[in-house]
Design a protein around this motif. Sequence first.
Motif, PDB file in Angstrom:
ATOM      1  N   THR A   1       3.839  -5.794  -3.252  1.00  0.00           N
ATOM      2  CA  THR A   1       4.909  -6.782  -3.075  1.00  0.00           C
ATOM      3  C   THR A   1       4.599  -7.712  -1.900  1.00  0.00           C
ATOM      4  O   THR A   1       4.748  -8.935  -1.995  1.00  0.00           O
ATOM      5  CB  THR A   1       6.263  -6.086  -2.836  1.00  0.00           C
ATOM      6  N   LEU A   2       4.139  -7.134  -0.803  1.00  0.00           N
ATOM      7  CA  LEU A   2       3.805  -7.950   0.372  1.00  0.00           C
ATOM      8  C   LEU A   2       2.603  -8.861   0.084  1.00  0.00           C
ATOM      9  O   LEU A   2       2.590 -10.029   0.492  1.00  0.00           O
ATOM     10  CB  LEU A   2       3.522  -7.056   1.576  1.00  0.00           C
ATOM     11  N   LYS A   3       1.613  -8.354  -0.632  1.00  0.00           N
ATOM     12  CA  LYS A   3       0.438  -9.164  -0.964  1.00  0.00           C
ATOM     13  C   LYS A   3       0.811 -10.311  -1.897  1.00  0.00           C
ATOM     14  O   LYS A   3       0.264 -11.409  -1.799  1.00  0.00           O
ATOM     15  CB  LYS A   3      -0.658  -8.303  -1.580  1.00  0.00           C
ATOM     16  N   ASP A   4       1.754 -10.054  -2.810  1.00  0.00           N
ATOM     17  CA  ASP A   4       2.219 -11.117  -3.709  1.00  0.00           C
ATOM     18  C   ASP A   4       2.910 -12.240  -2.943  1.00  0.00           C
ATOM     19  O   ASP A   4       2.947 -13.384  -3.400  1.00  0.00           O
ATOM     20  CB  ASP A   4       3.171 -10.556  -4.762  1.00  0.00           C
ATOM     21  N   ARG A   5       3.455 -11.928  -1.791  1.00  0.00           N
ATOM     22  CA  ARG A   5       4.127 -12.928  -0.950  1.00  0.00           C
ATOM     23  C   ARG A   5       3.170 -13.614   0.025  1.00  0.00           C
ATOM     24  O   ARG A   5       3.582 -14.383   0.870  1.00  0.00           O
ATOM     25  CB  ARG A   5       5.271 -12.294  -0.168  1.00  0.00           C
ATOM     26  N   GLY A   6       1.871 -13.303  -0.064  1.00  0.00           N
ATOM     27  CA  GLY A   6       0.878 -14.006   0.756  1.00  0.00           C
ATOM     28  C   GLY A   6       0.287 -13.195   1.891  1.00  0.00           C
ATOM     29  O   GLY A   6      -0.477 -13.724   2.693  1.00  0.00           O
ATOM     30  N   LEU A   7       0.633 -11.923   1.993  1.00  0.00           N
ATOM     31  CA  LEU A   7       0.108 -11.080   3.065  1.00  0.00           C
ATOM     32  C   LEU A   7      -1.295 -10.601   2.701  1.00  0.00           C
ATOM     33  O   LEU A   7      -1.542 -10.207   1.564  1.00  0.00           O
ATOM     34  CB  LEU A   7       1.020  -9.873   3.296  1.00  0.00           C
ATOM     35  N   GLU A   8      -2.210 -10.664   3.644  1.00  0.00           N
ATOM     36  CA  GLU A   8      -3.556 -10.142   3.422  1.00  0.00           C
ATOM     37  C   GLU A   8      -4.036  -9.437   4.689  1.00  0.00           C
ATOM     38  O   GLU A   8      -3.737  -9.855   5.799  1.00  0.00           O
ATOM     39  CB  GLU A   8      -4.526 -11.251   3.009  1.00  0.00           C
ATOM     40  N   GLU A   9      -4.769  -8.358   4.483  1.00  0.00           N
ATOM     41  CA  GLU A   9      -5.280  -7.568   5.604  1.00  0.00           C
ATOM     42  C   GLU A   9      -6.516  -8.252   6.180  1.00  0.00           C
ATOM     43  O   GLU A   9      -7.333  -8.798   5.447  1.00  0.00           O
ATOM     44  CB  GLU A   9      -5.644  -6.167   5.112  1.00  0.00           C
ATOM     45  N   ILE A  10      -6.645  -8.186   7.496  1.00  0.00           N
ATOM     46  CA  ILE A  10      -7.840  -8.713   8.161  1.00  0.00           C
ATOM     47  C   ILE A  10      -8.878  -7.596   8.182  1.00  0.00           C
ATOM     48  O   ILE A  10      -8.649  -6.550   8.777  1.00  0.00           O
ATOM     49  CB  ILE A  10      -7.522  -9.177   9.595  1.00  0.00           C
ATOM     50  N   GLU A  11      -9.980  -7.837   7.519  1.00  0.00           N
ATOM     51  CA  GLU A  11     -11.077  -6.854   7.518  1.00  0.00           C
ATOM     52  C   GLU A  11     -11.732  -6.882   8.890  1.00  0.00           C
ATOM     53  O   GLU A  11     -12.130  -7.943   9.375  1.00  0.00           O
ATOM     54  CB  GLU A  11     -12.096  -7.203   6.439  1.00  0.00           C
ATOM     55  N   ALA A  12     -11.846  -5.726   9.523  1.00  0.00           N
ATOM     56  CA  ALA A  12     -12.360  -5.711  10.889  1.00  0.00           C
ATOM     57  C   ALA A  12     -13.512  -4.740  11.091  1.00  0.00           C
ATOM     58  O   ALA A  12     -14.521  -5.098  11.707  1.00  0.00           O
ATOM     59  CB  ALA A  12     -11.231  -5.400  11.860  1.00  0.00           C
ATOM     60  N   LYS A  13     -13.397  -3.520  10.611  1.00  0.00           N
ATOM     61  CA  LYS A  13     -14.386  -2.474  10.923  1.00  0.00           C
ATOM     62  C   LYS A  13     -15.765  -2.868  10.394  1.00  0.00           C
ATOM     63  O   LYS A  13     -15.931  -3.243   9.246  1.00  0.00           O
ATOM     64  CB  LYS A  13     -13.963  -1.139  10.320  1.00  0.00           C
ATOM     65  N   GLY A  14     -16.752  -2.821  11.306  1.00  0.00           N
ATOM     66  CA  GLY A  14     -18.123  -3.162  10.945  1.00  0.00           C
ATOM     67  C   GLY A  14     -18.414  -4.653  10.996  1.00  0.00           C
ATOM     68  O   GLY A  14     -19.533  -5.088  10.770  1.00  0.00           O
ATOM     69  N   LYS A  15     -17.415  -5.470  11.284  1.00  0.00           N
ATOM     70  CA  LYS A  15     -17.587  -6.929  11.364  1.00  0.00           C
ATOM     71  C   LYS A  15     -17.839  -7.327  12.819  1.00  0.00           C
ATOM     72  O   LYS A  15     -17.569  -6.575  13.740  1.00  0.00           O
ATOM     73  CB  LYS A  15     -16.326  -7.650  10.865  1.00  0.00           C
TER      74      LYS A  15
ATOM     75  N   LYS B   1      -4.243  -2.266  12.191  1.00  0.00           N
ATOM     76  CA  LYS B   1      -4.712  -3.297  11.270  1.00  0.00           C
ATOM     77  C   LYS B   1      -4.068  -4.641  11.606  1.00  0.00           C
ATOM     78  O   LYS B   1      -2.917  -4.706  12.049  1.00  0.00           O
ATOM     79  CB  LYS B   1      -4.360  -2.940   9.824  1.00  0.00           C
ATOM     80  N   GLY B   2      -4.817  -5.690  11.341  1.00  0.00           N
ATOM     81  CA  GLY B   2      -4.300  -7.032  11.513  1.00  0.00           C
ATOM     82  C   GLY B   2      -3.990  -7.639  10.155  1.00  0.00           C
ATOM     83  O   GLY B   2      -4.553  -7.240   9.137  1.00  0.00           O
ATOM     84  N   TYR B   3      -3.076  -8.611  10.149  1.00  0.00           N
ATOM     85  CA  TYR B   3      -2.666  -9.222   8.884  1.00  0.00           C
ATOM     86  C   TYR B   3      -2.535 -10.733   9.035  1.00  0.00           C
ATOM     87  O   TYR B   3      -2.220 -11.255  10.107  1.00  0.00           O
ATOM     88  CB  TYR B   3      -1.328  -8.650   8.418  1.00  0.00           C
ATOM     89  N   LYS B   4      -2.776 -11.405   7.898  1.00  0.00           N
ATOM     90  CA  LYS B   4      -2.577 -12.853   7.791  1.00  0.00           C
ATOM     91  C   LYS B   4      -1.508 -13.102   6.738  1.00  0.00           C
ATOM     92  O   LYS B   4      -1.414 -12.363   5.760  1.00  0.00           O
ATOM     93  CB  LYS B   4      -3.864 -13.553   7.327  1.00  0.00           C
ATOM     94  N   LEU B   5      -0.739 -14.141   6.957  1.00  0.00           N
ATOM     95  CA  LEU B   5       0.236 -14.583   5.965  1.00  0.00           C
ATOM     96  C   LEU B   5      -0.150 -15.993   5.563  1.00  0.00           C
ATOM     97  O   LEU B   5      -0.116 -16.912   6.386  1.00  0.00           O
ATOM     98  CB  LEU B   5       1.657 -14.541   6.535  1.00  0.00           C
ATOM     99  N   ASN B   6      -0.546 -16.148   4.313  1.00  0.00           N
ATOM    100  CA  ASN B   6      -0.997 -17.446   3.793  1.00  0.00           C
ATOM    101  C   ASN B   6      -2.076 -18.066   4.669  1.00  0.00           C
ATOM    102  O   ASN B   6      -2.071 -19.257   4.960  1.00  0.00           O
ATOM    103  CB  ASN B   6       0.180 -18.416   3.638  1.00  0.00           C
ATOM    104  N   GLY B   7      -2.992 -17.238   5.134  1.00  0.00           N
ATOM    105  CA  GLY B   7      -4.126 -17.719   5.916  1.00  0.00           C
ATOM    106  C   GLY B   7      -3.874 -17.842   7.408  1.00  0.00           C
ATOM    107  O   GLY B   7      -4.781 -18.136   8.169  1.00  0.00           O
ATOM    108  N   THR B   8      -2.658 -17.616   7.865  1.00  0.00           N
ATOM    109  CA  THR B   8      -2.314 -17.704   9.282  1.00  0.00           C
ATOM    110  C   THR B   8      -2.134 -16.289   9.832  1.00  0.00           C
ATOM    111  O   THR B   8      -1.400 -15.482   9.242  1.00  0.00           O
ATOM    112  CB  THR B   8      -1.010 -18.495   9.486  1.00  0.00           C
ATOM    113  N   VAL B   9      -2.778 -16.012  10.946  1.00  0.00           N
ATOM    114  CA  VAL B   9      -2.690 -14.672  11.540  1.00  0.00           C
ATOM    115  C   VAL B   9      -1.272 -14.449  12.048  1.00  0.00           C
ATOM    116  O   VAL B   9      -0.747 -15.237  12.831  1.00  0.00           O
ATOM    117  CB  VAL B   9      -3.702 -14.519  12.696  1.00  0.00           C
TER     118      VAL B   9
END
Length: 189
Positions: free
Chosen positions: A128-142, A171-179
């Motif tokens: 539900t959150l991802k459908d609203r534009g939420l995306e996880e910031i991939e961090a480990k190993g980056k 974990k970090g998250y972005k909403l519609n590309g904005t942190v």
Amino acid sequence: MKKCKNKKEETAKKEEVVNENNVNEKQENAQTAQPDNEEKDTDELTEALEKNKELNDKYLRLYAEYDNYRRRTAQEKIDSMKMSSAPLMKDLLPVLDDYERAIDSINKMEDKSQFDGIVLIYNKFLKTLKDRGLEEIEAKGKEFNTDEHEALTTVPGDESMKNMVVDVITKGYKLNGTVIRYARVVVGA
């Protein structure tokens, strides 16, 4: 009578000469006045054309400025609508974190009867959150990126781990590309 006639003729001739002189003067005045009037007309025409050009330029600039304003406000409305749910998303992120911790602790337990139900609820909530534009910031190993990561500590390591994210604390998250929340990480030194 002849004298009267001659006088009349002489007077008529004099009047003709005077009239002819007057006509010549008028013609000369008209000829000299015409170039002045023509110069005035061309000057006025040139001024009018310059004024017209200036007003047209002002109009075009104003129209372009209005068009830019209209586009900018439309884009601001779109951006505002995209980010209107940001405060709600920020409030829900701790709940998401609690779900992840609960799943980890239940996974470690021997009795896993409730595990499948919690995982289903978690996945539904995350979708539900991802459908609203939420995306996880991939961090480990980056590689460490200050635009997405917040370094809480560093750990010594070999050269390959230098400036790399070793572990993710939160974990970090972005909403519609904005942190909306930076990933809290451990960075190799």
